[in-house]
Structures are given as structure tokens and as C-alpha cells.
Design an enzyme around this catalytic site. Structure first.
Site, PDB file in Angstrom:
ATOM      1  N   TYR A  51       8.924  -2.969 -10.815  1.00  0.00           N
ATOM      2  CA  TYR A  51       7.456  -2.547 -11.111  1.00  0.00           C
ATOM      3  C   TYR A  51       6.739  -1.720  -9.989  1.00  0.00           C
ATOM      4  O   TYR A  51       6.083  -0.749 -10.627  1.00  0.00           O
ATOM      5  CB  TYR A  51       6.726  -3.809 -11.161  1.00  0.00           C
ATOM      6  CG  TYR A  51       5.316  -3.553 -11.407  1.00  0.00           C
ATOM      7  CD1 TYR A  51       4.833  -3.136 -12.551  1.00  0.00           C
ATOM      8  CD2 TYR A  51       4.495  -3.920 -10.254  1.00  0.00           C
ATOM      9  CE1 TYR A  51       3.470  -3.048 -12.718  1.00  0.00           C
ATOM     10  CE2 TYR A  51       3.358  -3.774 -10.308  1.00  0.00           C
ATOM     11  CZ  TYR A  51       2.454  -3.342 -11.446  1.00  0.00           C
ATOM     12  OH  TYR A  51       1.146  -3.130 -11.827  1.00  0.00           O
ATOM     13  N   CYS A  75       0.650  -1.250   0.083  1.00  0.00           N
ATOM     14  CA  CYS A  75       0.135   0.069  -0.059  1.00  0.00           C
ATOM     15  C   CYS A  75       0.935   1.352  -0.158  1.00  0.00           C
ATOM     16  O   CYS A  75       2.125   1.126   0.045  1.00  0.00           O
ATOM     17  CB  CYS A  75      -0.797   0.098   1.211  1.00  0.00           C
ATOM     18  SG  CYS A  75      -1.560  -1.500   1.627  1.00  0.00           S
ATOM     19  N   ASN A  82       1.880  -0.272   5.540  1.00  0.00           N
ATOM     20  CA  ASN A  82       2.310  -0.907   4.424  1.00  0.00           C
ATOM     21  C   ASN A  82       3.126  -1.941   4.679  1.00  0.00           C
ATOM     22  O   ASN A  82       4.141  -1.901   5.355  1.00  0.00           O
ATOM     23  CB  ASN A  82       2.964  -0.065   3.584  1.00  0.00           C
ATOM     24  CG  ASN A  82       3.492  -0.532   2.118  1.00  0.00           C
ATOM     25  OD1 ASN A  82       4.535   0.211   1.809  1.00  0.00           O
ATOM     26  ND2 ASN A  82       3.125  -1.390   1.753  1.00  0.00           N
ATOM     27  N   GLY A  83       2.827  -3.222   4.314  1.00  0.00           N
ATOM     28  CA  GLY A  83       3.675  -4.375   4.567  1.00  0.00           C
ATOM     29  C   GLY A  83       2.736  -5.572   4.883  1.00  0.00           C
ATOM     30  O   GLY A  83       1.444  -5.747   4.541  1.00  0.00           O
ATOM     31  N   GLY A 102      -1.915   1.392  -4.731  1.00  0.00           N
ATOM     32  CA  GLY A 102      -3.084   0.911  -4.171  1.00  0.00           C
ATOM     33  C   GLY A 102      -4.563   1.655  -4.796  1.00  0.00           C
ATOM     34  O   GLY A 102      -4.525   2.930  -4.758  1.00  0.00           O
TER      35      GLY A 102
HETATM   36  P1  AMP Z   1       0.547 -11.717 -14.911  1.00  0.00           P
HETATM   37  O1  AMP Z   1       1.710 -12.168 -15.553  1.00  0.00           O
HETATM   38  O2  AMP Z   1      -0.774 -11.978 -15.823  1.00  0.00           O
HETATM   39  O3  AMP Z   1       0.423 -11.940 -13.701  1.00  0.00           O
HETATM   40  O4  AMP Z   1       0.807 -10.145 -15.178  1.00  0.00           O
HETATM   41  C1  AMP Z   1       1.939  -9.947 -15.135  1.00  0.00           C
HETATM   42  C2  AMP Z   1       1.968  -8.003 -15.201  1.00  0.00           C
HETATM   43  O5  AMP Z   1       1.125  -7.399 -14.169  1.00  0.00           O
HETATM   44  C3  AMP Z   1       3.254  -7.355 -15.033  1.00  0.00           C
HETATM   45  O6  AMP Z   1       3.868  -7.092 -16.233  1.00  0.00           O
HETATM   46  C4  AMP Z   1       3.049  -6.029 -14.294  1.00  0.00           C
HETATM   47  O7  AMP Z   1       3.022  -5.128 -15.091  1.00  0.00           O
HETATM   48  C5  AMP Z   1       1.999  -6.443 -13.522  1.00  0.00           C
HETATM   49  N1  AMP Z   1       2.162  -7.183 -12.109  1.00  0.00           N
HETATM   50  C6  AMP Z   1       3.169  -7.811 -11.646  1.00  0.00           C
HETATM   51  N2  AMP Z   1       2.955  -8.162 -10.491  1.00  0.00           N
HETATM   52  C7  AMP Z   1       2.009  -7.447 -10.001  1.00  0.00           C
HETATM   53  C8  AMP Z   1       1.539  -7.204  -8.697  1.00  0.00           C
HETATM   54  N3  AMP Z   1       1.916  -7.965  -7.531  1.00  0.00           N
HETATM   55  N4  AMP Z   1       0.411  -6.645  -8.541  1.00  0.00           N
HETATM   56  C9  AMP Z   1      -0.112  -5.875  -9.556  1.00  0.00           C
HETATM   57  N5  AMP Z   1       0.512  -5.699 -10.810  1.00  0.00           N
HETATM   58  C10 AMP Z   1       1.555  -6.894 -10.948  1.00  0.00           C
END
Ligand code: AMP
Length: 473
Positions: free
Chosen positions: A258, A9, A113-114, A38
Site C-alpha cells: 500500500y 514519512c 522516517n521510522g 505524509g
Molecule cells: P480501514 O480498514 O478503514 O482502516 O481502511 C483501510 C484502507 O485505508 C486501506 O484500503 C488503505 O487504502 C488505507 N490504509 C491502510 N492502512 C493505512 C495506514 N496505515 N495509513 C493510511 N492509510 C491506510
């Protein structure tokens, strides 16, 4: 077993020395800058010496939850705020934060957050002692632990935080208001980011530096791992938790890959720079001959620029993102889920047709996004597709707040790179190596948490721990 909450978060805390000033609007703007951390719910709590604690939380984006009326109603020169990340099946108002409960003839409000990995056993102990839980949040567990130390053991707030820190296993960046005082705490491994800034004598703590930038505050420094900061009048007082000396650093690598905004700096490292380096490292590992380097917007743009600069291959926008796709899309059928990807991304067909393209994405987690993405790109008829990924294969869940997925949902935990390439039916697939990622981030490997990549977790984990999957709009 109760459902445990993962909380990747955003948190904020503001202390203004002048108690005629209201800080709620500043907290709101800081949360606005942290919205990427979030989108599930948002909340603000403020404290005013005349009428005590005020707070308001709601489901949705910060702009859905707060209008002028709600912001103006939150008076007080001390404030904290929270934006909550969406995980599957946890969408409930009771879980929105700050969590507020009575404390010492007044109130405590906490934003976290955590993820506390032993929260279930701590919670069970508290229930045995008569505490009644209203939410599934770790904040509620931490608040009751603080109450216990303060009431039963007569400790002041810093000593209570010190005692509670010895019971908590996991990650936490906290902002807390206790009866008119503001505290900020960062876990001893520094898993979650937290920084401090200053503006005209007011202090601001926030998950990321972008929250300081938005209100034009000056960055002072990162909160040190294991540091408790208390804000009084014009001073900030620092206390280092005793357990810090026995704890290794474990900064989350995924913030750089990311999660964080590229215009933030975390623990002295510029996130944008790390992502440019990821692109450069990808080129060193995979020097492919192609016409264009294309990012999957937005998170992969710096890595694609890095690859383009290193290789001399032109960077091109081949996919356009609709920035107005909200988080409220819940797609029960496969057809609708596919439609949602089309709604979000659309290829520029003429730019891609007949070209050899290198597509760069930040990470592959479950692999569902990449499958739909590649199908979409193929409709534009490129001559070749080379897919490069700025994160090594995610082979294990995260238990510290990034709801990745359970192990059987993680594509790289179940298939080799070659098998995934075949499933995607593309010319090549390459993941950055762990060594290259560490080099790109620019921090020693031993200071990073790489648990989802190598299963070396920085803390003990309870036997019955369950992983969560994030909710993708
Ligand atoms: P997927 O492989 O379908 O789970 O989607 C991967 C993509 O979702 C990545 O390229 C990121 O842009 C995004 N992503 C990766 N990890 C997360 C996460 N924990 N929470 C939200 N989005 C994520």
C-alpha cells in the site's frame, strides 16, 4: 507517559558539490513526489557555508507550506526535507521536521522516517542528563544522543552514529546535516526504504525512487541496510554499522502492499510488479466467475489489473475517486464521516448495476472504509459483490512506523473472515494468504517484516508500548 510519534514519512537529502548552487527547489520537488508518504506537515533545512543553516516547516501539504518566497529564502548547496504522516491526535507544528538544534558551535538538522520503539526510555535518560525536549519526535532523541556521543565521549560524527545505533531499537531512515555535511543512515534491518541517485555531480538520497525520477536524477542504488553514507565534495563514503552483522533483514511488506508509490522500486523490487502479482495470486486463490474486476482507486489498481489479466475477466473502473479531497477534513460525527467517503468515491452506477463484480482493495485495517465502501457500491445494485483483499488479515499493530491501529480496533484481530463477510453482507470475502503475498512481493519471507500479520516482530518491544491509529482524510 508522553505521546510517542509514529513516523511513516518521506525523507530527502541533497548534496551539490558546487556551493554556489541552491538545492532547496530540488528538495521541494522531491518532497512533492513523496507527498503520499505524509500530508501532515512538511519541512526543509538547507546549509550554506556563509550563513549556516536555514530551515522552514509548516503544517499541511508541501504546496500549502512552501511558496516561492519560502523556497528562495532557503539558500545552500546542501539540503534535507521531510513530509510527515498523519496519526490521530498528533497534529502539532513542534513535531514537524527536520528537527533542528545546536551542535558543536553550529547546528544539526535531522529528518527521520521510522519509529524508535525504545525512544521513551532513551528520552527519560536524556531528560535525567538535563536535555530539555521541545517535541515528541524520535529525531530529537537521536539528535541529543548524537550530541552526547560527540561532546561527552569526543567521537566524530560517524563514530557517534555508530555508538547511537547500538542504543536504537526500531526503524529509521535518516537524512542529517551536521555543520555543513550531509549524512544518510538506514536501519540495519532495512525496515524503511532509502535510495541514492545522482544528477550532474549532485547526490540525492530519498525514501523512494520516484523522488529521483521527478528531478531527472539517475538511480545509483538502494542504501544498504545498516549503511551510513557521508557526502563530501564529489564522493560518497560508505560505512556499515557494526550491529548490522547481528541483525536480520526486515523490509516492511506494507510498502509493497500500500504505502509506496507503484512507480517506485524498493530494494530491487518494482512496486507495481508486486501489486500486479498480488492480483495474479488473488486469482489463483479465488478464481471467481464475474463480469468485472473493479479496483478501489488508486492503490488497488495494479492488483485489479493483475487479477483481470490472470482471469481474463474485464477490468472496469466502477468507482471514481475525487482527487481533490484534501487531508484537512476532520469529521466528528458519523454522518460527516459517511459523507467524506461519498465525497472521495462515487460508483459509476450504470456500469455496476446488475453485474457480478469482484472488488479489489489493497488492505482492510479497521474495516470502517470497507463498510462505507460496500454500502456505496450496493446503492448501484450489483448482482453479486466479491471483495478481495491484497493484504492478509492485519491482526496486530505495527510499532515501526505504520500507524495501523490498536489491536482492539483491528477488525481481523477481532472477527473471522466469515464474520466480516456477514457484517459487510457480501457474497464472498477473500484475503490473500501470507505465502501468496510473499510470493507476489518476490522476496524471501525471512527478509520481510510481517509483524502486523503474524505477530513475529523483528525486534524486542518494550512492555508498555502503545500502538497508534492513522488519521484518514
Ligand atoms: P480501514 O480498514 O478503514 O482502516 O481502511 C483501510 C484502507 O485505508 C486501506 O484500503 C488503505 O487504502 C488505507 N490504509 C491502510 N492502512 C493505512 C495506514 N496505515 N495509513 C493510511 N492509510 C491506510
Amino acid at each position: 507517559m508522553h505521546e510517542e510519534l509514529q513516523d511513516k514519512c518521506g525523507v530527502v537529502g541533497i548534496h551539490c558539490g558546487d556551493n554556489s548552487q541552491d538545492v532547496s527547489r530540488f528538495v521541494y520537488f522531491c518532497l512533492y513526489a513523496l507527498q503520499h508518504r505524509g500530508q501532515e506537515s512538511a519541512g526543509i533545512a538547507t546549509y550554506n557555508s556563509e550563513n549556516g543553516l536555514n530551515y522552514y516547516c509548516g503544517m499541511g501539504l508541501i504546496t500549502d507550506v512552501f511558496k516561492d518566497y519560502e523556497i528562495n529564502n532557503l539558500s545552500g548547496n546542501i539540503g534535507i526535507g521531510h513530509v510527515r504522516y498523519s496519526t490521530t491526535g498528533q497534529s502539532r507544528l513542534e513535531n514537524s521536521q527536520p528537527f533542528v538544534t545546536d551542535f558543536d558551535n553550529g547546528f544539526i538538522a535531522m529528518a527521520h522516517n521510522g519509529d524508535i520503539v525504545n525512544s521513551e526510555s532513551l528520552r527519560d535518560e536524556l531528560i535525567e542528563k538535563g536535555y530539555e525536549f521541545k517535541s515528541n519526535t524520535d529525531s530529537e532523541v537521536i539528535c541529543y544522543l548524537l550530541k552526547q556521543e560527540h561532546y561527552d565521549n569526543g567521537k566524530d560524527i560517524i563514530d557517534s552514529i555508530e555508538a547511537v545505533s547500538k542504543k536504537l531499537v526500531g526503524s529509521y531512515a535518516l537524512t542529517i546535516i551536521v555543520n555543513g555535511e550531509l549524512y544518510a543512515v538506514r536501519d540495519p534491518a532495512g525496515m524503511k526504504p532509502l535510495c541514492i541517485g545522482e544528477k550532474n555531480g549532485s547526490y540525492i538520497v530519498a525514501s523512494e525512487t520516484v523522488a529521483l525520477d521527478v528531478i531527472n536524477a539517475n538511480f545509483i542504488r538502494d542504501v544498504t541496510p545498516g549503511e551510513v553514507i557521508s557526502f563530501q565534495n564529489d564522493e560518497i563514503n560508505s560505512h556499515i554499522l557494526e550491529i548490522t552483522k547481528d541483525t536480520h533483514l526486515a523490509h516492511c511488506m506494507f510498502e509493497y502492499v500500500y504505502f509506496a508509490r507503484p512507480d517506485s522500486a524498493i530494494d530491487g523490487i518494482n512496486v507495481y510488479e508486486s501489486r500486479l502479482n498480488i492480483g495474479k495470486q488473488l486469482y489463483e486463490q479465488f478464481p471467481i466467475d464475474a463480469d468485472y474486476v473493479i479496483p478501489v482507486p488508486d492503490s488497488s489498481i495494479p492488483a485489479a489489473i493483475g487479477y483481470s489479466r490472470a482471469s481474463g475477466i474485464p477490468y472496469a473502473e466502477g468507482l471514481i475517486k475525487n482527487r481533490y479531497v484534501g487531508r484537512t477534513f476532520i469529521m466528528p460525527t458519523q454522518e460527516e464521516r459517511e459523507l467524506a467517503v461519498r465525497l472521495k468515491l462515487n460508483p459509476i452506477k450504470d456500469a455496476i448495476k446488475g453485474k457480478k463484480i469482484i472488488l479489489i482493495d489493497d488492505s482492510i485495517v479497521r474495516g470502517t472504509t470497507s463498510k462505507s465502501l460496500i454500502e456505496l457500491v450496493k446503492e448501484a445494485e450489483p448482482a453479486e459483490i466479491h471483495f478481495l483483499v491484497g493484504c492478509p488479515p492485519v491482526i496486530a499493530p505495527c510499532y515501526y512506523g505504520v500507524a495501523m491501529a490498536t489491536k482492539n480496533e483491528l477488525i481481523a484481530a477481532n472477527y473471522t473472515t466469515e464474520e466480516i463477510r456477514k457484517q459487510l453482507d457480501i457474497d464472498s470475502l477473500g484475503y490473500i494468504s501470507l505465502e501468496s503475498l510473499v510470493k507476489a512481493i518476490g522476496m524471501p519471507a525471512e527478509d520481510l517484516c510481517l509483524g502486523c500479520l503474524n505477530e513475529c516482530y523483528p525486534t524486542d518491544l518494550p512492555d508498555n508500548i502503545e500502538a497508534e491509529t492513522y488519521f484518514k482524510p
